[in-house]
Design a protein around this motif. Structure first.
Motif: not given
Lengths: 309, 412, 342
Positions: A116, A118-119, A121-122, C283, C299, C302-303, C306, C312, C319, C322-323
């Motif tokens: 994704p 967003a991931a 980005g991290i 996603n 998602a 997570i965005f 930041i 972090i 993240a 999420l992945i």
């Protein structure tokens, strides 16, 4: 009596007609697709009370970040597409062999595209800081020392200390990391299907490998590549999320970044909403234009090739 | 293909089970807050305020940290549509006026009368009251202080010692020289665009006898000259970071004049690694700081008004207010202080607010768009960093910027 | 000889490409398992530490134990100073991810009080502490996870029912304009959904679906219905009609035919279509950002994480959470990979 029967019958016929199965889809796209599209176009050409105006677009063109947003978007789409396509072809040609563990290899190659955004980005946010993992990698592999002694680097690199086009290129590289492996396996799959034909043809015609690739392989795998490239191009024009995660809003503007900025970062006033709508209609216009040009360009060439034959 | 489908159903099933496991119906107290953006701060809130309150009143607290515009939009939508979910609002002093003008907040005078065991400070009454009626209770006040990595002490200029720093006996010129003495880019500026750069500059200017917000008086020019003088020492990643915590943590920077909440949460991660000192002295012979802070109020038609009142009573009690203030200055006279590392930062801040040139943020509503005011500061900073502003043209640029600032002024 | 060289060059190249893909992910994983203090290390660890090595020393002047850690092999850094073991244990848990009892610390450290001995300490790190803390600290994280699952679920339902009907019609009935419909399905597949999210926000408020997962699912379904129509069409075309007829001939009921012949053949296509729906809905953060308010998806959370500086490692843990599902579903789909491109 019989009249009623025919009415019932015709209702039955309508209900049973195959077109009825398309009705939900039709309704869906009317309500959730056509209506918003029409609405946004309408809103972008009117004021709050509905009088037609071009002021929204004038405001948009005059917005201080408009030009940079447009340029950045186009530069990103074109550069990322070109870079990814050629690198992928190059890699695919180099790796175009059956080798032990090739299934496992393909397996790994799919990963980045599955992530994704967003991931991603991290992931790169942790990588690009001064003490991030990318500099760590340079450090532990000795690459840092090598580059420093060559005079390329002086101390740890500040990856995000870039502006303008260089900042766009940073995002291009991240996008390439994400997309390149899967572009490569598509091309690789195409190549391996036609491998035998390639070598036969090359033998028959005594052509060089490079010529064979250009004249035989590319035309054969072209149709699936073209569709894929079109999808990539459209996706490229929609860049913003990873950039915002790395650089924040406003510093490296893109068209959609502006849409999101005016929708969800600044206060929800009518003026800001009109700005967001104008940007969004304009983005749609840019995407459709570029996609149209791309299709014309590629299919035009195909026709030309046919005519040549 | 059959396997494919089975796996698909299985994964979805597992997620549904994990996700929906034990979801029970308890009342939910919703707090929307401008305050507590740092994760460590939210952790502290949960630990010290939410968990004990949830247990005592069998309620679940939902804490939503939002920027001002998001928070305002949310409450605006709810008040207009009548679909009320938010109970409590924690707002920055400077933003309270927006809610009060729309009449979105509940009159809490009675609650104040009921809580007769505490006296709220009156510094921010101009923000928390409207027509002499109380709508918000202050929960914290904050100032800027200096934090340094102790390794940086080796680079102190002249014969300055740590004792001087601790006593607040050093100037902005010393600070600049100190930063320039360090190898690399070791100074943090609060330079995220649309962020808090102006408060840092404002604090510097106040220490030089300048005013805020202003670009071209003597104090502000002095402040910008000093930024220019330490330009090479400023860490470029300052522009990506809302706060210096991350950069201080990984030793990318060694020195920052930062908001005390950031200083406190950074300091707490490794109290033996950092030193915290009062802000540097300016030409006025005093330190300077912008002071802000937050207050809590109840939203009109809150679904759980009674619980909300109880929560305010709980969070502003003498034992809890220091946690509510998140390492910044607690706002009732009876507040207890602890002996956590954060409380050390608090002592320095209390000293600052007592002795420094301090200015609140009551002027925010006087500007049509405060983020544009921030932008004026950002532009000068960017100009300095990219080299387009130097000693030659700084004053001229500041004068230009001042007229931009005046264009945004809508007060009387 | 030449062949051997070429062969090993090939493997070097392959290894290089694989590591370019995997190394960043490994670093991300390691960061997601790091403590707050480890975030400050440079170079960053490639492989996560399982233990934390510290040193303790008695500080005469301050009458407290100083805890040191080696940031690198050469550089010893003082972290913490206290002689209260309860507080020390709290500090260890919060910033070093060491979950231990104050008594254990007291046992280990107390003996060096008022001596100038330096004692080496070694504790096991709670490897998954950030994953727990992620759900505690981002208090919306659990709801966000549920929301993401709901959005996926609705998207699948919408796409399969509406898109499946279109696919069936295209494959099995004689209607006019099949080509137009097919083309339309392709166009909506490529349509940039985020650019209609702006007016959609207002429409969804009107429909009463703003800030709901159903509302999001309607947007996610825009490309996905078209895609599902394509997939199911080819599936229905592939099912031999004669097989079904044969089944009737042998006396099977319509239901039985459906159950034993048609459905087993159709399921794989529906599964594939569902997985596309999953990937689109799971996603996405962009559309969710514009069309939700209080109900975040994972998602989106997570965005947004930041912006929270100094966190972090929690964001990285999020993240990874999420992945994982996204990876699983993509692998299940890998045979179709070129169709979900973009």
């Amino acid at each position: 009596m019989s009249k009623r029967k025919t009415v019932i019958h015709s209702i039955k016929r309508i209900v049973k007609s195959p077109y009825m199965l398309l009705l939900p889809a039709l309704l869906f796209y009317l309500l959730f697709w056509l209506l918003p599209v029409v609405m946004s176009i309408f809103q972008s050409f009117t004021t709050v009370d509905g009088t037609p105006t071009l002021q929204n677009f004038i405001n948009m063109f005059n917005e201080s970040r408009f030009m940079r947003a447009l340029i950045n978007t186009l530069v990103f789409a074109v550069v990322s597409l070109t870079l990814q396509f050629f690198l992928a072809i190059l890699l695919a040609l180099l790796i175009n062999k059956k080798f032990k563990g090739s299934r496992l290899f393909l397996f790994f190659m799919i990963i980045p595209m599955a992530l994704p955004q967003a991931a991603v980005g991290i992931l790169w946010n942790t990588g690009l800081t001064e003490a991030g993992w990318l500099n760590s990698l340079f450090h532990v592999t000795g690459l840092q020392t090598v580059l420093e002694s060559l005079g390329v680097l002086d101390g740890r690199t500040l990856w995000t200390n870039v502006t303008g086009t260089r900042a766009v290129m940073t995002i291009v590289l991240i996008d390439t990391w994400t997309v390149l492996p899967s572009v490569m396996i598509i091309i690789l799959a195409g190549l391996q299907n036609f491998n035998r034909e390639l070598s036969e043809a090359a033998q028959v015609f005594g052509a060089s490998r490079g010529r064979a690739v250009k004249d035989i392989v590319i035309p054969i795998i072209k149709p699936s590549i073209v569709t894929a490239l079109l999808l990539r191009l459209i996706a490229g024009l929609q860049v913003w999320l990873i950039s915002v995660m790395i650089f924040g809003y406003g510093r490296v503007p893109y068209l959609l970044e502006r849409v999101v900025y005016y929708m969800s970062v600044v206060a929800r006033t009518d003026a800001n909403y009109r700005m967001a709508v104008s940007y969004s209609v304009f983005t749609l216009f840019v995407i459709l234009t570029v996609a149209f040009l791309f299709v014309r360009l590629t299919s035009g060439k195909t026709e030309w090739r046919k005519a040549d034959e | 293909m059959k396997k494919l489908f089975t796996a698909f159903v299985l994964v979805l099933g597992i997620f549904l089970i994990v996700g929906c496991g034990e979801r029970e119906e308890t009342p939910e107290l919703v707090i929307v807050s401008n305050f507590g953006s740092q994760v460590a701060e939210q952790e502290l809130y949960r630990q010290e305020l939410f968990a004990p309150f949830e247990e005592e009143h069998n309620v679940e607290i939902r804490f939503e940290q939002l920027g001002h515009s998001d928070a305002f939009n949310k409450i605006d939508v709810e008040q207009q549509t009548g679909e009320h979910t938010v109970d409590l609002l924690i707002s920055h002093f400077g933003n309270m006026i927006y809610y009060l003008e729309e009449d979105y907040m509940l009159d809490v005078s009675q609650l104040e009368a009921d809580m007769d065991d505490r006296t709220f400070i009156t510094t921010f009454d101009a923000n928390t009251h409207m027509n002499d009626t109380r709508y918000f209770f202050p929960i914290n006040a904050d100032v800027y202080v200096t934090i340094a990595n102790l390794d940086a002490l080796d680079d102190l200029p002249g014969d300055l010692t740590e004792a001087d720093l601790e006593a607040g006996n050093y100037t902005w010129d010393d600070y600049v020289e100190w930063g320039n003495n360090m190898e690399g880019h070791k100074v943090f500026m609060k330079a995220l665009p649309d962020g808090q750069l102006l408060y840092q500059i404002g604090g510097m200017a106040l220490s030089h006898g300048g005013t805020f917000p202003k670009m071209d008086d003597a104090g502000n020019i002095r402040a910008w000259e000093q930024v220019l003088a330490m330009k090479d020492a400023i860490h470029p990643e300052s522009i990506n970071n809302a706060a210096g915590e991350g950069l201080l943590l990984d030793d990318s920077v060694y020195l920052a004049f930062e908001h005390m909440a950031v200083v406190a949460s950074t300091y707490a991660t490794a109290p033996a690694k950092y030193g915290v000192y009062p802000g540097p002295l300016g030409d006025d012979g005093k330190a300077g700081s912008i002071a802000g802070g937050h207050g809590v109020g109840i939203v009109n038609n809150a679904p759980n008004q009674e619980l909300a009142e109880k929560f305010i009573e709980f969070m502003t009690s003498e034992a809890k207010i220091r946690h509510a203030a998140l390492g910044t200055i607690p706002t009732i006279e009876e507040a207890e202080l602890g002996d956590d590392p954060e409380d050390f930062v608090l002592e320095i801040a209390l000293d600052t607010i007592a002795n420094a040139n301090v200015e609140g943020l009551q002027m925010i509503p006087d500007y049509s768009d405060f983020s544009a005011v921030k932008g004026v500061y950002d532009d000068i900073y960017e100009g300095i960093m990219d080299g387009s502003i130097d000693e030659e043209n700084l004053v001229a640029k500041l004068e230009e910027a001042q007229s931009d600032l005046e264009d945004l002024y809508i007060g009387d | 000889m030449n062949k051997i060289i070429r062969h090993s060059l090939l493997y070097v190249l392959v290894a290089l490409v694989v590591s370019i893909v995997l190394v960043p992910l490994m670093y991300l994983t390691t960061i997601s398992l790091s403590s707050n203090i480890e975030l400050g290390d440079f170079p960053k660890n490639f492989i996560p530490n399982l233990t934390v090595e510290l040193e303790a020393e008695w500080d005469e002047d301050r009458e407290a134990f100083t805890i040191y850690r080696y940031a690198t092999k050469e550089r010893r850094q003082a972290l913490y100073r206290s002689d209260n073991f309860e507080e020390m244990a709290r500090y260890f848990e919060r910033y070093l991810n060491i979950y231990t009892e104050p008594e254990v610390l007291e046992n280990d450290i107390e003996p060096i009080r008022e001596t100038d001995e330096v004692i080496e300490l070694r504790y096991r790190k709670n490897l998954f502490a950030n994953y727990q803390k992620f759900f505690e600290i981002f208090s919306g994280a659990r709801d966000a996870l549920i929301n993401s699952i709901l959005a996926v679920f609705y998207t699948i339902l919408l796409s399969l029912s509406i898109g499946g009907a279109v696919g069936y019609t295209l494959a099995r009935t004689k209607i006019k304009g099949k080509e137009t419909i097919g083309l339309a399905a392709l166009v909506v597949r490529m349509f940039p959904i985020i650019s209609i999210s702006v007016p959609m926000a207002i429409l969804l408020i009107r429909y009463g679906m703003f800030d709901t997962m159903l509302g999001l699912a309607f947007i996610y379904s825009i490309p996905n219905i078209g895609l599902t129509a394509w997939i199911t069409r080819s599936i229905f075309l592939g099912i031999d009609k004669e097989l079904e007829e044969a089944s009737y001939v042998f006396g099977a009921t319509k239901l039985r035919t459906l159950r034993s012949i048609t459905i087993p053949l159709v399921i794989p296509g529906f599964a594939a279509a569902s997985m596309y729906a999953f990937i689109i809905a799971w996603n996405d953060a962009a559309v969710a950002l514009l069309l939700t308010d209080r109900n975040e998806t994972l998602a989106l959370l997570i965005f947004r994480s930041i912006g929270a500086t100094g966190a972090i490692h929690y964001a990285s843990a999020g993240a990874i959470i999420l992945i994982i599902p996204a990876l699983i579903f993509t692998f299940l789909l890998k045979d179709y990979i070129n169709r979900i491109w973009g």
